[in-house]
Design a protein around this motif. Structure first.
Motif, PDB file in Angstrom:
ATOM      1  N   VAL A  15       0.804  -1.217   0.000  1.00 11.64           N
ATOM      2  CA  VAL A  15       0.000   0.000   0.000  1.00 11.64           C
ATOM      3  C   VAL A  15       0.841   1.273   0.000  1.00 11.64           C
ATOM      4  N   CYS A  16       1.992   1.241   0.682  1.00 13.80           N
ATOM      5  CA  CYS A  16       2.734   2.475   0.966  1.00 13.80           C
ATOM      6  C   CYS A  16       3.851   2.730  -0.042  1.00 13.80           C
ATOM      7  N   SER A  17       4.091   4.005  -0.308  1.00 10.80           N
ATOM      8  CA  SER A  17       5.185   4.389  -1.200  1.00 10.80           C
ATOM      9  C   SER A  17       6.500   4.511  -0.441  1.00 10.80           C
ATOM     10  N   ARG A  18       6.429   4.611   0.879  1.00  6.29           N
ATOM     11  CA  ARG A  18       7.620   4.840   1.689  1.00  6.29           C
ATOM     12  C   ARG A  18       7.377   4.313   3.094  1.00  6.29           C
ATOM     13  N   VAL A  19       8.442   3.948   3.789  1.00  2.00           N
ATOM     14  CA  VAL A  19       8.300   3.478   5.166  1.00  2.00           C
ATOM     15  C   VAL A  19       9.180   4.299   6.091  1.00  2.00           C
ATOM     16  N   ILE A  20       8.685   4.504   7.313  1.00  2.00           N
ATOM     17  CA  ILE A  20       9.449   5.120   8.389  1.00  2.00           C
ATOM     18  C   ILE A  20       9.508   4.093   9.512  1.00  2.00           C
ATOM     19  N   ILE A  21      10.714   3.762   9.955  1.00  3.56           N
ATOM     20  CA  ILE A  21      10.883   2.748  10.992  1.00  3.56           C
ATOM     21  C   ILE A  21      11.454   3.410  12.239  1.00  3.56           C
ATOM     22  N   ILE A  22      10.778   3.191  13.368  1.00  3.98           N
ATOM     23  CA  ILE A  22      11.204   3.760  14.642  1.00  3.98           C
ATOM     24  C   ILE A  22      11.598   2.631  15.584  1.00  3.98           C
ATOM     25  N   ASN A  23      12.641   2.848  16.356  1.00  5.25           N
ATOM     26  CA  ASN A  23      13.069   1.861  17.344  1.00  5.25           C
ATOM     27  C   ASN A  23      13.729   2.585  18.504  1.00  5.25           C
ATOM     28  N   LYS A  24      13.339   2.217  19.713  1.00  3.59           N
ATOM     29  CA  LYS A  24      13.872   2.826  20.930  1.00  3.59           C
ATOM     30  C   LYS A  24      13.751   4.349  20.901  1.00  3.59           C
ATOM     31  N   GLY A  25      12.634   4.811  20.339  1.00  6.51           N
ATOM     32  CA  GLY A  25      12.340   6.236  20.344  1.00  6.51           C
ATOM     33  C   GLY A  25      13.026   7.046  19.269  1.00  6.51           C
ATOM     34  N   GLU A  26      13.756   6.387  18.355  1.00  2.01           N
ATOM     35  CA  GLU A  26      14.489   7.095  17.315  1.00  2.01           C
ATOM     36  C   GLU A  26      14.110   6.569  15.933  1.00  2.01           C
ATOM     37  N   ILE A  27      14.113   7.447  14.947  1.00  2.00           N
ATOM     38  CA  ILE A  27      13.900   7.021  13.568  1.00  2.00           C
ATOM     39  C   ILE A  27      15.188   6.373  13.070  1.00  2.00           C
ATOM     40  N   ILE A  28      15.105   5.094  12.696  1.00  2.00           N
ATOM     41  CA  ILE A  28      16.307   4.384  12.257  1.00  2.00           C
ATOM     42  C   ILE A  28      16.342   4.179  10.744  1.00  2.00           C
ATOM     43  N   ALA A  29      15.225   4.415  10.068  1.00  2.00           N
ATOM     44  CA  ALA A  29      15.211   4.296   8.608  1.00  2.00           C
ATOM     45  C   ALA A  29      14.012   5.048   8.064  1.00  2.00           C
ATOM     46  N   GLU A  30      14.196   5.628   6.881  1.00  2.00           N
ATOM     47  CA  GLU A  30      13.116   6.373   6.231  1.00  2.00           C
ATOM     48  C   GLU A  30      13.407   6.359   4.735  1.00  2.00           C
ATOM     49  N   ASP A  31      12.694   5.500   3.990  1.00  2.00           N
ATOM     50  CA  ASP A  31      12.959   5.382   2.553  1.00  2.00           C
ATOM     51  C   ASP A  31      11.931   4.454   1.945  1.00  2.00           C
ATOM     52  N   THR A  32      12.030   4.243   0.630  1.00  2.00           N
ATOM     53  CA  THR A  32      11.211   3.223  -0.014  1.00  2.00           C
ATOM     54  C   THR A  32      11.759   1.854   0.363  1.00  2.00           C
ATOM     55  N   ALA A  33      10.899   0.831   0.272  1.00  2.00           N
ATOM     56  CA  ALA A  33      11.352  -0.519   0.581  1.00  2.00           C
ATOM     57  C   ALA A  33      12.468  -0.948  -0.366  1.00  2.00           C
ATOM     58  N   ASP A  34      12.368  -0.579  -1.646  1.00  2.00           N
ATOM     59  CA  ASP A  34      13.402  -0.944  -2.616  1.00  2.00           C
ATOM     60  C   ASP A  34      14.745  -0.324  -2.264  1.00  2.00           C
ATOM     61  N   ASN A  35      14.741   0.943  -1.877  1.00  7.86           N
ATOM     62  CA  ASN A  35      16.003   1.599  -1.516  1.00  7.86           C
ATOM     63  C   ASN A  35      16.604   1.004  -0.251  1.00  7.86           C
ATOM     64  N   LEU A  36      15.750   0.633   0.702  1.00  7.67           N
ATOM     65  CA  LEU A  36      16.259  -0.008   1.914  1.00  7.67           C
ATOM     66  C   LEU A  36      16.870  -1.368   1.580  1.00  7.67           C
ATOM     67  N   ARG A  37      16.262  -2.088   0.648  1.00  5.29           N
ATOM     68  CA  ARG A  37      16.837  -3.367   0.208  1.00  5.29           C
ATOM     69  C   ARG A  37      18.241  -3.168  -0.355  1.00  5.29           C
ATOM     70  N   LYS A  38      18.380  -2.152  -1.211  1.00  4.83           N
ATOM     71  CA  LYS A  38      19.669  -1.915  -1.853  1.00  4.83           C
ATOM     72  C   LYS A  38      20.738  -1.540  -0.836  1.00  4.83           C
ATOM     73  N   LYS A  39      20.332  -0.822   0.208  1.00  6.98           N
ATOM     74  CA  LYS A  39      21.303  -0.450   1.238  1.00  6.98           C
ATOM     75  C   LYS A  39      21.728  -1.666   2.057  1.00  6.98           C
ATOM     76  N   LEU A  40      20.781  -2.557   2.344  1.00  6.05           N
ATOM     77  CA  LEU A  40      21.076  -3.715   3.179  1.00  6.05           C
ATOM     78  C   LEU A  40      21.585  -4.906   2.376  1.00  6.05           C
ATOM     79  N   GLN A  41      21.256  -4.944   1.097  1.00  6.03           N
ATOM     80  CA  GLN A  41      21.677  -6.035   0.220  1.00  6.03           C
ATOM     81  C   GLN A  41      22.164  -5.426  -1.092  1.00  6.03           C
TER      82      GLN A  41
END
Length: 304
Positions: free
Chosen positions: A197-223
């Motif tokens: 559904v979403c064009s972009r994701v924001i991921i929060i952990n321990k009160g901080e934003i740890i990622a903010e991007d499209t799922a495809d871009n996050l894939r490329k960064k991690l893989q």
């Protein structure tokens, strides 16, 4: 449309949000993710003005939440995980009541009611008592209530939880339709739903934003490499040959499957399959293996 700038929130000695900043544009559907206790619920309550932050600012459209809360909140429609429905009321009466609470003028209520009833496909349930509706239809009533005052921003917290597969598809399609005209923040533990559904994701952990991007871009960064699975019909060992193909970085055989890690080159899959076929082997299957959003989420939360 939404701008969160340097927001921190404390509960006594516990800091739930730590200098959080992000923005969401007009007509954008953004997934908001976080494990339990990450600060996600607090962040959503700050966005809606239910809580004011200890530091930082929340802007909805042209209005700062702490300076002009009524105008900022008028731009918001919020559907909590458990919609605050009145089971004894007919759908039409409940939506009229919500419209009045949100300041819709008497002369506009009928037009707004007709609009949201049609948008959420509730025409056949117009006079039905809410207690007689299925959970999926109750969710539609909740969404209709968030739309009744024509807000610019819709915040949805777990909108498909507890629904059957058909109802989930219907609600997802409704969210995508609404997103053509509204800014939407979607919180969900169903990560496939966020990705669809979403064009972009924001991921929060321990009160901080740890990622903010499209799922495809996050894939490329991690893989950063690409990973393929190839099966051939012949009972042969061709790992050494595959390693000679330009762009291949690693190859491992697992039963009848070859797992091939390559450089991120557009034509790499075609080059590999062409080389294998020209070598005289028959390919049964080729699949590119990508990180799922669940795997991305887990890696980021674990700090990998």
């Amino acid at each position: 449309m939404i701008e969160i700038k340097n927001v921190s929130k404390w509960y006594g000695n516990l800091q739930a949000l730590k200098d959080v900043s992000f923005s969401i544009g007009e007509n954008e559907i953004v997934g908001f993710l976080g494990p339990n206790g990450a600060g996600k619920t607090t962040a959503m309550r700050v966005i809606t003005g239910y809580f004011l932050p200890n530091t930082g600012s929340v802007r909805i459209g042209d209005y700062l939440m702490d300076e002009e809360p009524k105008k900022a909140k008028a731009l918001l429609g919020y559907l909590p995980e458990n919609p605050p429905l009145y089971p004894e009321m007919p759908v039409s009466d409940y939506l009229k009541f919500v419209a009045q609470l949100n300041g819709v003028s008497r002369k506009d209520i009928k037009d707004r009611l007709d609009f949201v009833i049609k948008k959420t496909n509730l025409e056949e349930k117009y006079n039905s008592k809410i207690k007689t509706l299925s959970k999926g239809l109750k969710q539609r009533v909740g969404i209709a209530a968030t739309l009744i005052h024509d807000p610019k921003v819709i915040i949805l917290d777990e909108p498909t939880i507890g629904l059957d597969p058909i109802q989930i598809i219907e609600i997802r399609n409704l969210i995508k339709e609404i997103g053509k005209e509204k800014t939407i923040i979607l919180s969900s533990h169903i990560l496939a739903e966020i990705e669809e559904v979403c064009s972009r994701v924001i991921i929060i952990n321990k009160g901080e934003i740890i990622a903010e991007d499209t799922a495809d871009n996050l894939r490329k960064k991690l893989q950063p490499d690409r990973l393929f699975s190839i099966k051939i019909s012949e009972n042969a060992e061709i790992s050494d040959f595959i390693l000679t193909i330009s762009g291949v970085k690693n190859c491992e055989k697992n039963d009848s499957e070859y797992l091939i890690r390559t450089e991120d080159v557009a034509s790499i899959q075609a080059n590999i399959t062409k080389a294998i076929v020209e070598k005289g082997y028959s390919i049964l299957e080729v699949r590119e293996l990508e990180l799922s959003l669940e795997e991305i989420f887990a890696k980021l939360v674990k700090g990998e």
